[in-house]
Design a protein around this motif. Structure first.
Motif, mmCIF file in Angstrom:
data_model
loop_
_atom_site.group_PDB
_atom_site.id
_atom_site.type_symbol
_atom_site.label_atom_id
_atom_site.label_comp_id
_atom_site.label_asym_id
_atom_site.label_seq_id
_atom_site.Cartn_x
_atom_site.Cartn_y
_atom_site.Cartn_z
ATOM 1 N N LYS A 3 0.675 -1.041 -0.341
ATOM 2 C CA LYS A 3 -0.430 0.086 0.003
ATOM 3 C C LYS A 3 0.941 0.814 0.015
ATOM 4 C CE LYS A 3 -3.906 -2.024 2.445
ATOM 5 N NZ LYS A 3 -4.821 -2.068 3.555
ATOM 6 N N VAL A 33 0.127 -8.880 -2.803
ATOM 7 C CA VAL A 33 -0.375 -6.871 -2.269
ATOM 8 C C VAL A 33 -0.250 -7.384 -0.608
ATOM 9 C CG1 VAL A 33 -1.678 -5.649 -2.073
ATOM 10 C CG2 VAL A 33 -1.414 -5.971 -4.148
ATOM 11 N N ASP A 35 0.678 -4.770 3.314
ATOM 12 C CA ASP A 35 0.078 -3.676 4.365
ATOM 13 C C ASP A 35 1.994 -3.402 4.770
ATOM 14 O OD1 ASP A 35 -0.397 -0.986 5.371
ATOM 15 O OD2 ASP A 35 -1.477 -2.427 7.038
ATOM 16 N N THR A 42 -6.616 1.903 3.686
ATOM 17 C CA THR A 42 -6.600 1.503 1.959
ATOM 18 C C THR A 42 -6.243 2.714 0.959
ATOM 19 O OG1 THR A 42 -8.550 0.255 2.524
ATOM 20 C CG2 THR A 42 -8.477 0.526 0.555
ATOM 21 N N ASP A 47 -5.888 -0.101 -5.092
ATOM 22 C CA ASP A 47 -6.930 -1.257 -5.531
ATOM 23 C C ASP A 47 -7.691 -0.572 -6.760
ATOM 24 O OD1 ASP A 47 -6.721 -2.325 -3.060
ATOM 25 O OD2 ASP A 47 -8.332 -0.541 -1.716
ATOM 26 N N LYS A 64 -4.191 -10.991 -1.831
ATOM 27 C CA LYS A 64 -3.814 -9.021 -0.554
ATOM 28 C C LYS A 64 -3.650 -9.661 0.274
ATOM 29 C CE LYS A 64 -6.527 -5.656 -2.863
ATOM 30 N NZ LYS A 64 -7.974 -4.859 -2.131
#
Length: 360
Positions: A3, A33, A35, A42, A47, A64
């Protein structure tokens, strides 16, 4: 991908693969993906970008994760659970393949000898996707410095026997840059894959290089496959989150000196990776002692660095699996690698080696 990753980088990579790869050679394109900031908001731009890529082709799949400990754990989790192809091509999300035959050339050495890591020639790009050095187009050998950095050599040996690498035929190289590499899934798994204990960024390409060579495989440079790569240093990488640093054993009160300078959190985590690699592939050997002396000023690790090795030895999963795979495959050690790989391919001993210091 994480992110907050710069816009359009993933699209550049995926679009170049889809546009320049025969459809029959793709099983899937799996985008991982995570974090990196442990709980960041988000990323709507990312996205949206990922949704567009999935609409573009049914080959594109997105996986994710709520956490991002680094590319190695994410990739190994995907290898264990998600991928279906026999040959795996790992790619950083900021690369661009440059020809319509890039994949055919890259995977051929792997098909000929499954215990092979095949790597393309890497050309450094700026964030605007222009070549940083337009003269940097010649093939090279990759070696490793005493600070774990990859160093390119445009020729090997010296004097009358000095040679430059082939411009068209695959050739052996001791190490490889990390952005893109291809392996056979079966052999990769037999060797234990990559060490999932390697956190965040740094060391995967070194670990895989040593593993394949020492376990009687090879690393091959494929000059007919060329890939543009934007270095990770070009981007603003979020700092190591406090929670992740704690999990990895980084102490806020610790005194982490590396090559005479106080290390920041990112450097500490990277050096932690290096210590793990050396503990598996050079444990108790002169190379490990020489690394300690150069990096920490003593053959005895300072206590704050030693804690990382203690934690690794207590790791009943990743670290034990690495040692078990090494022993099961009857792999060689770093001294063997120095004599039979480095010296054989480029005519040099590694700076950690004591071979060139022995009396004649």
């Amino acid at each position: 991908v994480y992110k907050g990753f710069p816009k359009n980088m993933v699209s550049m990579t995926v679009h170049s693969v889809l546009a320049r790869t025969p459809v029959g050679m793709i099983a899937e394109i799996l985008v991982l993906v995570g974090d990196i900031q442990n709980g960041s908001p988000t990323d709507t731009d990312l996205d949206w970008e990922l949704q567009e890529l999935q609409h573009l082709s049914s080959f594109v799949k997105v996986k994710k994760s709520e956490e991002f400990s680094g590319p190695v754990p994410a990739r190994m989790d995907a290898v264990d659970r998600d991928v279906t192809g026999d040959i795996l091509v790992f790619m950083d999300p900021y690369v661009e393949v440059w020809s319509s035959t890039w994949l055919q050339h890259l995977i051929l050495p792997v098909m000929e000898n499954p215990r092979t890591v095949a790597v393309p020639l890497i050309h450094q790009l700026s964030k605007s996707r222009t070549l940083e050095d337009k003269t940097d187009i010649q093939p090279y050998y990759s070696t490793m410095t005493n600070t774990f950095d990859i160093q390119r050599m445009k020729s090997r040996f010296s004097g009358e026997i000095q040679e430059t690498p082939s411009t068209w035929e695959p050739y052996d190289t001791p190490f490889f840059d990390g952005p893109v590499f291809a392996v056979h899934r079966r052999e990769f798994n037999k060797l234990g894959g990559a060490d999932e204990g390697l956190a965040r960024f740094g060391g995967e390409n070194i670990e895989v290089s040593l593993k394949y060579w020492m376990c009687r495989g090879r690393v091959v440079m494929v000059p007919c496959t060329r890939v543009g790569h934007i270095p990770l240093s070009s981007f603003d990488i979020p700092p190591v989150p406090e929670g992740q640093a704690k999990i990895l054993g980084v102490r806020s009160s610790g005194e982490y000196m590396y090559y005479g300078k106080k290390a920041d959190a990112e450097t500490i985590v990277t050096v932690r990776n290096f210590l793990r690699i050396m503990q598996v592939w050079a444990k108790g050997q002169s190379a490990q002692e020489e690394f300690y002396k150069a990096a920490f000023g003593s053959v005895d690790l300072p206590k704050d660095w030693q804690r990382f090795l203690n934690d690794a030895e207590d790791d009943d999963n990743d670290f034990d699996r690495e040692e078990a795979a090494r022993d099961k495959n009857k792999c060689e050690n770093f001294d063997w690698f120095d004599r039979h790989v480095l010296m054989s391919i480029v005519g040099l001993h590694h700076p950690w080696s004591t071979m060139d210091k022995l009396p004649v």
